[in-house]
Each structure stands twice: as C-alpha cells, then as structure tokens.
Design a protein around this motif. Structure first.
Motif, mmCIF file in Angstrom:
data_model
loop_
_atom_site.group_PDB
_atom_site.id
_atom_site.type_symbol
_atom_site.label_atom_id
_atom_site.label_comp_id
_atom_site.label_asym_id
_atom_site.label_seq_id
_atom_site.Cartn_x
_atom_site.Cartn_y
_atom_site.Cartn_z
ATOM 1 N N ARG A 46 70.354 23.809 52.151
ATOM 2 C CA ARG A 46 70.520 24.792 51.081
ATOM 3 C C ARG A 46 70.106 26.191 51.513
ATOM 4 O O ARG A 46 70.810 27.148 51.274
ATOM 5 N N GLN A 47 68.920 26.299 52.110
ATOM 6 C CA GLN A 47 68.433 27.625 52.492
ATOM 7 C C GLN A 47 67.263 27.516 53.448
ATOM 8 O O GLN A 47 66.662 26.460 53.598
ATOM 9 N N HIS A 48 66.979 28.631 54.097
ATOM 10 C CA HIS A 48 65.793 28.767 54.924
ATOM 11 C C HIS A 48 64.837 29.658 54.148
ATOM 12 O O HIS A 48 65.205 30.729 53.708
ATOM 13 N N GLU A 49 63.618 29.189 53.941
ATOM 14 C CA GLU A 49 62.572 29.953 53.247
ATOM 15 C C GLU A 49 61.481 30.231 54.251
ATOM 16 O O GLU A 49 60.749 29.318 54.609
ATOM 17 N N GLY A 50 61.377 31.451 54.715
ATOM 18 C CA GLY A 50 60.391 31.740 55.755
ATOM 19 C C GLY A 50 60.720 30.906 56.970
ATOM 20 O O GLY A 50 61.828 30.965 57.479
ATOM 21 N N GLY A 51 59.799 30.081 57.418
ATOM 22 C CA GLY A 51 60.069 29.198 58.545
ATOM 23 C C GLY A 51 60.550 27.835 58.120
ATOM 24 O O GLY A 51 60.921 27.026 58.943
ATOM 25 N N GLY A 52 60.539 27.559 56.808
ATOM 26 C CA GLY A 52 60.903 26.248 56.298
ATOM 27 C C GLY A 52 62.370 26.141 55.936
ATOM 28 O O GLY A 52 63.126 27.105 56.013
ATOM 29 N N VAL A 53 62.754 24.942 55.539
ATOM 30 C CA VAL A 53 64.139 24.643 55.197
ATOM 31 C C VAL A 53 64.161 23.902 53.868
ATOM 32 O O VAL A 53 63.315 23.053 53.618
ATOM 33 N N VAL A 54 65.133 24.229 53.016
ATOM 34 C CA VAL A 54 65.349 23.488 51.775
ATOM 35 C C VAL A 54 66.641 22.709 51.935
ATOM 36 O O VAL A 54 67.682 23.274 52.272
ATOM 37 N N VAL A 55 66.559 21.371 51.748
ATOM 38 C CA VAL A 55 67.731 20.510 51.862
ATOM 39 C C VAL A 55 67.853 19.661 50.602
ATOM 40 O O VAL A 55 66.878 19.484 49.863
ATOM 41 N N THR A 56 69.052 19.151 50.358
ATOM 42 C CA THR A 56 69.238 18.199 49.262
ATOM 43 C C THR A 56 69.828 16.914 49.827
ATOM 44 O O THR A 56 70.591 16.931 50.788
ATOM 45 N N ARG A 57 69.430 15.819 49.204
ATOM 46 C CA ARG A 57 70.028 14.511 49.467
ATOM 47 C C ARG A 57 70.387 13.956 48.109
ATOM 48 O O ARG A 57 69.503 13.605 47.327
ATOM 49 N N GLY A 58 71.661 13.935 47.804
ATOM 50 C CA GLY A 58 72.095 13.562 46.462
ATOM 51 C C GLY A 58 71.601 14.615 45.491
ATOM 52 O O GLY A 58 71.831 15.807 45.685
ATOM 53 N N GLU A 59 70.869 14.198 44.476
ATOM 54 C CA GLU A 59 70.340 15.124 43.475
ATOM 55 C C GLU A 59 68.911 15.559 43.781
ATOM 56 O O GLU A 59 68.318 16.308 43.019
ATOM 57 N N THR A 60 68.340 15.079 44.889
ATOM 58 C CA THR A 60 66.945 15.367 45.222
ATOM 59 C C THR A 60 66.869 16.532 46.196
ATOM 60 O O THR A 60 67.568 16.556 47.202
ATOM 61 N N ARG A 61 65.986 17.475 45.883
ATOM 62 C CA ARG A 61 65.786 18.653 46.731
ATOM 63 C C ARG A 61 64.459 18.512 47.471
ATOM 64 O O ARG A 61 63.460 18.125 46.882
ATOM 65 N N PHE A 62 64.471 18.816 48.757
ATOM 66 C CA PHE A 62 63.281 18.745 49.589
ATOM 67 C C PHE A 62 63.016 20.104 50.215
ATOM 68 O O PHE A 62 63.939 20.723 50.748
ATOM 69 N N ALA A 63 61.773 20.551 50.156
ATOM 70 C CA ALA A 63 61.349 21.764 50.862
ATOM 71 C C ALA A 63 60.479 21.299 52.025
ATOM 72 O O ALA A 63 59.445 20.677 51.813
ATOM 73 N N LEU A 64 60.928 21.580 53.227
ATOM 74 C CA LEU A 64 60.227 21.121 54.427
ATOM 75 C C LEU A 64 59.709 22.301 55.213
ATOM 76 O O LEU A 64 60.423 23.295 55.393
ATOM 77 N N GLY A 65 58.498 22.196 55.698
ATOM 78 C CA GLY A 65 57.944 23.228 56.555
ATOM 79 C C GLY A 65 58.657 23.239 57.902
ATOM 80 O O GLY A 65 59.303 22.261 58.283
ATOM 81 N N CYS A 66 58.529 24.328 58.621
ATOM 82 C CA CYS A 66 59.212 24.482 59.905
ATOM 83 C C CYS A 66 58.816 23.379 60.885
ATOM 84 O O CYS A 66 59.666 22.831 61.584
ATOM 85 N N GLY A 67 57.533 23.051 60.958
ATOM 86 C CA GLY A 67 57.078 22.026 61.887
ATOM 87 C C GLY A 67 57.696 20.676 61.606
ATOM 88 O O GLY A 67 58.139 19.975 62.522
ATOM 89 N N MET A 68 57.769 20.304 60.324
ATOM 90 C CA MET A 68 58.355 19.023 59.950
ATOM 91 C C MET A 68 59.869 19.054 60.198
ATOM 92 O O MET A 68 60.435 18.102 60.744
ATOM 93 N N ALA A 69 60.522 20.142 59.817
ATOM 94 C CA ALA A 69 61.977 20.251 59.997
ATOM 95 C C ALA A 69 62.351 20.209 61.475
ATOM 96 O O ALA A 69 63.414 19.716 61.837
ATOM 97 N N HIS A 70 61.460 20.690 62.338
ATOM 98 C CA HIS A 70 61.752 20.711 63.774
ATOM 99 C C HIS A 70 61.714 19.313 64.383
ATOM 100 O O HIS A 70 62.285 19.079 65.446
ATOM 101 N N LYS A 71 61.076 18.369 63.704
ATOM 102 C CA LYS A 71 60.956 16.998 64.211
ATOM 103 C C LYS A 71 62.032 16.069 63.675
ATOM 104 O O LYS A 71 62.065 14.894 64.020
ATOM 105 N N ILE A 72 62.916 16.587 62.829
ATOM 106 C CA ILE A 72 64.022 15.803 62.279
ATOM 107 C C ILE A 72 65.290 16.218 63.025
ATOM 108 O O ILE A 72 65.755 17.343 62.891
ATOM 109 N N MET A 73 65.810 15.316 63.842
ATOM 110 C CA MET A 73 67.011 15.613 64.609
ATOM 111 C C MET A 73 68.245 15.227 63.799
ATOM 112 O O MET A 73 68.305 14.133 63.231
ATOM 113 N N VAL A 74 69.204 16.146 63.725
ATOM 114 C CA VAL A 74 70.397 15.952 62.909
ATOM 115 C C VAL A 74 71.646 16.246 63.726
ATOM 116 O O VAL A 74 71.588 16.875 64.776
ATOM 117 N N ALA A 75 72.790 15.793 63.200
ATOM 118 C CA ALA A 75 74.094 16.103 63.772
ATOM 119 C C ALA A 75 74.991 16.517 62.617
ATOM 120 O O ALA A 75 74.878 15.977 61.508
#
Length: 80
Positions: A46-75
């Motif tokens: 959805r967006q980048h907030e500072g160093g973090g990332v906001v993502v949605t999965r279905g109807e659920t929204r997650f705000a993840l810090g940069c450190g946590m988001a950096h450890k989730i590998m995606v394609a």
C-alpha cells in the motif's frame, strides 16, 4: 521457482507480491506466520511510511517496520 525475489522493503506501492521465504530467526518466522504473513501469502503493497511498509492481505492491513520488512523475501505476482 521464483526468478526474482527481493526484500519486501524494496517493493513499490501498488505492487502485488507473494511471500517466498522468511529470513528472520525462528521467533520472527513464527510471529510472522501467526500473523498470516507466511510463505505463499499474497500481499498488496500500500505505501512506505518512513522506513516501514504498509501491506494488505485480503481485508487485513499490516504496518511493518523496515527491519522486519527487509527479512520477508517476496516475488512479484505475474498477471496481477
């Protein structure tokens, strides 16, 4: 399996991605899986907030810090 995977922290807003691996320790991996951010999960960035990332999965929204988001590998999801 996935030609190009990268950290979730590098994904652009509006991109649909699939989680391909978790690079944290056992505790972080378990926490993410309990939240529903497990391998195979499809996310919309959805967006980048500072160093973090906001993502949605279905109807659920997650705000993840940069450190946590950096450890989730995606394609990126093709055709999404």
């Amino acid at each position: 399996m996935h030609a190009k995977s990268f950290p979730l922290s590098m994904a652009n807003p509006g991109l649909r991605v699939q989680v391909v691996s978790l690079k944290g320790g056992a505790g972080l991996d378990r926490r993410l899986t309990e939240m529903g951010l497990n391998i195979g999960a499809e996310l919309l960035v959805r967006q980048h907030e500072g160093g973090g990332v906001v993502v949605t999965r279905g109807e659920t929204r997650f705000a993840l810090g940069c450190g946590m988001a950096h450890k989730i590998m995606v394609a990126p999801l093709v055709g999404a």
